[in-house]
Write a protein that holds these residues in place. Structure first.
Motif, PDB file in Angstrom:
ATOM      1  N   MET A  61     -46.291 -31.053 -49.731  1.00 44.96           N
ATOM      2  CA  MET A  61     -45.625 -30.994 -51.037  1.00 44.96           C
ATOM      3  C   MET A  61     -46.206 -29.889 -51.927  1.00 44.96           C
ATOM      4  O   MET A  61     -46.491 -30.090 -53.098  1.00 44.96           O
ATOM      5  CB  MET A  61     -45.703 -32.347 -51.736  1.00 44.96           C
ATOM      6  N   GLY A  62     -46.421 -28.708 -51.334  1.00 49.35           N
ATOM      7  CA  GLY A  62     -46.903 -27.558 -52.076  1.00 49.35           C
ATOM      8  C   GLY A  62     -48.396 -27.552 -52.314  1.00 49.35           C
ATOM      9  O   GLY A  62     -48.912 -26.621 -52.915  1.00 49.35           O
ATOM     10  N   GLN A  63     -49.109 -28.553 -51.860  1.00 49.11           N
ATOM     11  CA  GLN A  63     -50.554 -28.636 -52.043  1.00 49.11           C
ATOM     12  C   GLN A  63     -51.238 -28.528 -50.682  1.00 49.11           C
ATOM     13  O   GLN A  63     -50.819 -29.173 -49.726  1.00 49.11           O
ATOM     14  CB  GLN A  63     -50.929 -29.984 -52.673  1.00 49.11           C
ATOM     15  N   GLU A  64     -52.297 -27.743 -50.641  1.00 46.31           N
ATOM     16  CA  GLU A  64     -53.054 -27.618 -49.405  1.00 46.31           C
ATOM     17  C   GLU A  64     -54.101 -28.724 -49.344  1.00 46.31           C
ATOM     18  O   GLU A  64     -54.860 -28.927 -50.289  1.00 46.31           O
ATOM     19  CB  GLU A  64     -53.725 -26.249 -49.347  1.00 46.31           C
ATOM     20  N   GLN A  65     -54.100 -29.465 -48.246  1.00 42.24           N
ATOM     21  CA  GLN A  65     -55.056 -30.551 -48.052  1.00 42.24           C
ATOM     22  C   GLN A  65     -55.937 -30.234 -46.864  1.00 42.24           C
ATOM     23  O   GLN A  65     -55.470 -29.728 -45.861  1.00 42.24           O
ATOM     24  CB  GLN A  65     -54.332 -31.873 -47.808  1.00 42.24           C
ATOM     25  N   GLY A  66     -57.204 -30.603 -46.961  1.00 39.04           N
ATOM     26  CA  GLY A  66     -58.078 -30.411 -45.818  1.00 39.04           C
ATOM     27  C   GLY A  66     -59.401 -29.841 -46.224  1.00 39.04           C
ATOM     28  O   GLY A  66     -59.724 -29.797 -47.409  1.00 39.04           O
ATOM     29  N   PRO A  67     -60.182 -29.440 -45.295  1.00 40.43           N
ATOM     30  CA  PRO A  67     -59.887 -29.296 -43.871  1.00 40.43           C
ATOM     31  C   PRO A  67     -59.850 -30.643 -43.147  1.00 40.43           C
ATOM     32  O   PRO A  67     -60.599 -31.558 -43.464  1.00 40.43           O
ATOM     33  CB  PRO A  67     -61.015 -28.423 -43.345  1.00 40.43           C
ATOM     34  N   VAL A  68     -58.971 -30.732 -42.171  1.00 41.50           N
ATOM     35  CA  VAL A  68     -58.783 -31.928 -41.360  1.00 41.50           C
ATOM     36  C   VAL A  68     -59.204 -31.597 -39.938  1.00 41.50           C
ATOM     37  O   VAL A  68     -58.689 -30.649 -39.355  1.00 41.50           O
ATOM     38  CB  VAL A  68     -57.304 -32.376 -41.393  1.00 41.50           C
ATOM     39  N   PRO A  69     -60.155 -32.349 -39.352  1.00 45.86           N
ATOM     40  CA  PRO A  69     -60.540 -32.073 -37.959  1.00 45.86           C
ATOM     41  C   PRO A  69     -59.386 -32.310 -36.990  1.00 45.86           C
ATOM     42  O   PRO A  69     -58.448 -33.058 -37.288  1.00 45.86           O
ATOM     43  CB  PRO A  69     -61.671 -33.076 -37.692  1.00 45.86           C
ATOM     44  N   PHE A  90     -55.910 -26.940 -42.271  1.00 48.52           N
ATOM     45  CA  PHE A  90     -55.409 -27.255 -43.598  1.00 48.52           C
ATOM     46  C   PHE A  90     -53.945 -27.648 -43.454  1.00 48.52           C
ATOM     47  O   PHE A  90     -53.206 -27.028 -42.710  1.00 48.52           O
ATOM     48  CB  PHE A  90     -55.531 -26.053 -44.547  1.00 48.52           C
ATOM     49  N   ILE A  91     -53.524 -28.673 -44.171  1.00 52.71           N
ATOM     50  CA  ILE A  91     -52.162 -29.173 -44.114  1.00 52.71           C
ATOM     51  C   ILE A  91     -51.479 -28.884 -45.439  1.00 52.71           C
ATOM     52  O   ILE A  91     -52.026 -29.182 -46.497  1.00 52.71           O
ATOM     53  CB  ILE A  91     -52.134 -30.693 -43.846  1.00 52.71           C
TER      54      ILE A  91
END
Length: 152
Positions: free
Chosen positions: A41-49, A37-38
């Motif tokens: 800017m305060g937001q969690e993005q992902g999951p990213v392989p 997870f990335i």
């Protein structure tokens, strides 16, 4: 009975190893199968392989100080601690070597580019022109290490 701590079982050809403890996190092992997870800017993005994480770093979309965390657990840590995503070489060290010793090719030797380092050494950084270009390219994060990984 179990082969560690008791009498060996004749049906077991080899003694069993004790169960392995999980590693301390993605910064210490090869996380090729892990996803992340990335924090952006305060937001969690992902999951990213893992492969996409490497691609984001190579294109400049992921910086070394961006907070990431493994899907398998744990807290956030800088992306430069994920092995294989960023170079083990330090960007600031490369910039300083390029500025002070660039005409001798020391910056290229540091990055693992031995052939370019020798060529730069023999030509004295192409009379300073090549040294200046390398210094500017390093400042702009346009030069990677010998393995093609971006500097963090």
């Amino acid at each position: 009975m179990s082969s560690y701590g008791g009498t060996p079982n004749p049906n077991e050809p080899y003694p069993q190893q004790p169960p392995q403890q999980p590693g301390p996190g993605p910064a210490w092992g090869a996380p090729a199968q892990d996803s992340f997870f990335i924090m952006n800017m305060g937001q969690e993005q992902g999951p990213v392989p893992y492969a996409q994480l490497q691609q984001l770093a190579a294109t400049g979309a992921l910086k070394g100080d961006t907070a990431v965390r493994s899907v398998s657990g744990g807290g956030y840590f800088p992306a430069k601690q994920v092995p294989g995503v960023f170079s083990s070489k330090d960007w600031m060290t490369a910039v300083l070597l390029s500025f002070f010793l660039g005409s001798l090719g020391v910056d290229r030797f540091y990055l693992g580019q031995i052939g370019l380092g020798v060529l730069k050494l023999v030509t004295f950084g192409a009379c300073g022109v090549w040294s200046l270009i390398d210094f500017i390219l390093l400042l702009l994060h346009k030069i990677d290490d010998a393995e093609g990984r971006p500097l963090a």
